[in-house]
Design a protein around this motif. Structure first.
Motif, PDB file in Angstrom:
ATOM      1  N   GLN A  45       0.835  -1.213   0.000  1.00  0.00           N
ATOM      2  CA  GLN A  45       0.000   0.000   0.000  1.00  0.00           C
ATOM      3  C   GLN A  45       0.870   1.265   0.000  1.00  0.00           C
ATOM      4  N   ARG A  49       1.234   4.317  -2.841  1.00  0.00           N
ATOM      5  CA  ARG A  49       1.181   5.773  -2.634  1.00  0.00           C
ATOM      6  C   ARG A  49       2.389   6.442  -3.286  1.00  0.00           C
ATOM      7  N   ARG A  50       3.557   5.780  -3.204  1.00  0.00           N
ATOM      8  CA  ARG A  50       4.762   6.365  -3.828  1.00  0.00           C
ATOM      9  C   ARG A  50       4.644   6.348  -5.352  1.00  0.00           C
ATOM     10  N   LYS A  52       1.899   6.663  -7.024  1.00  0.00           N
ATOM     11  CA  LYS A  52       1.000   7.795  -7.382  1.00  0.00           C
ATOM     12  C   LYS A  52       1.771   9.112  -7.388  1.00  0.00           C
ATOM     13  N   GLU A  53       2.818   9.189  -6.548  1.00  0.00           N
ATOM     14  CA  GLU A  53       3.630  10.426  -6.488  1.00  0.00           C
ATOM     15  C   GLU A  53       4.726  10.438  -7.559  1.00  0.00           C
ATOM     16  N   CYS A  73      -3.677  -0.943  -5.957  1.00  0.00           N
ATOM     17  CA  CYS A  73      -2.809   0.206  -5.638  1.00  0.00           C
ATOM     18  C   CYS A  73      -2.143   0.784  -6.889  1.00  0.00           C
TER      19      CYS A  73
END
Ligand code: 5RP
Length: 235
Positions: A45, A49-50, A52-53, A73
């Motif tokens: 997870q 998130r990384r 997405k960045e 994810c």
């Protein structure tokens, strides 16, 4: 001697802390082995998130569970066939001893987990301190071809173990792995020589793979105060 309070309940915080810490080890451009289980789920997870960045990675899942979570994810995936060398494999474990021998397979995924771990330049294992022991004594999961169940049960008994066929929950009958096989949990009590047992189990006809791993590069331990401790293999 490791002092462990086994009456203590592992909080999700410990798993989350070590999972998120492991996601921070991943660098741009890496091929990443995505392990199975509740601890690694936090790493997947956090990697999502990384991504997405802007982090650019390719993941290799070790199970349906890991694949489904990685897809959710939005982590780009690849195959060992396309990317045979994994930069870092991140996975959980059921028990770890002083010499960094590891027992895995609580999620019945240890065959794929071992293939991915052995394809990795760096295999890191994430645990909480309840899983650390001086001498391994967790039953060793064996992935067994269904036709070989009785043969393997006999062989485990000859080696001094107690074989138990793992039964499914919310499904009648045995656990069937992602590869269509069964799981025997073989209880050997205290395992004084995990390297010897590993060799013996590898020789059992019908056992696809067993859950003793000897190639962890580092063990990251999530502590209840939120800190992370690391054990590194001595070369
Ligand atoms: C799956 C595994 C898992 O990594 C192991 O069972 C640990 O799981 P969790 O992080 O949920 O405690 O080996 O086959």
């Amino acid at each position: 001697m490791l002092m462990i309070d086994r009456t203590k309940k592992v909080s999700t915080d410990e798993k989350q802390a070590v999972g998120e810490f492991a996601a921070g080890l991943v660098e741009d451009g890496m091929v990443v082995g995505l392990g199975t289980g509740s601890t690694t789920a936090y790493a997947i997870q956090a990697l999502g998130r990384r991504v997405k960045e802007g982090l650019n990675i390719r993941g290799i899942p070790t199970s349906f569970q890991a694949r489904m979570l990685a897809v959710e994810c939005a982590i780009p995936l690849t195959l060992l066939y396309q990317d045979p060398v994994v930069d870092i494999a991140i996975d959980g474990a059921d028990q770890v001893d002083n010499e960094l021998f590891v027992i895995k397979g609580g999620g019945a995924a240890h065959t794929s987990e071992k293939i991915v771990a052995c394809s990795a330049r760096r295999f890191v294992v994430l645990v909480d301190d309840m899983k650390l022991v001086d001498i391994l004594d967790h039953p060793v999961p064996l992935e067994v071809m269904p036709d070989a169940l009785q043969l393997v049960e006999r062989r485990v008994s000859e080696l001094g173990g107690k074989p138990v066929l793992r039964m499914a929950v919310h499904k009648d009958g045995p656990v069937i792995t992602d590869n269509g096989n069964c799981i025997i949990d073989a209880d050997f009590g205290k395992i004084a020589k995990p390297d010897r047992l590993s060799l013996d189990l590898s020789k059992c006809v019908g056992v696809i793979e067993h859950g003793i791993f000897d190639n962890a590069y580092e063990i990251f331990i999530g502590k209840s105060d939120g800190s992370i401790k690391v054990l590194t293999r001595k070369h």
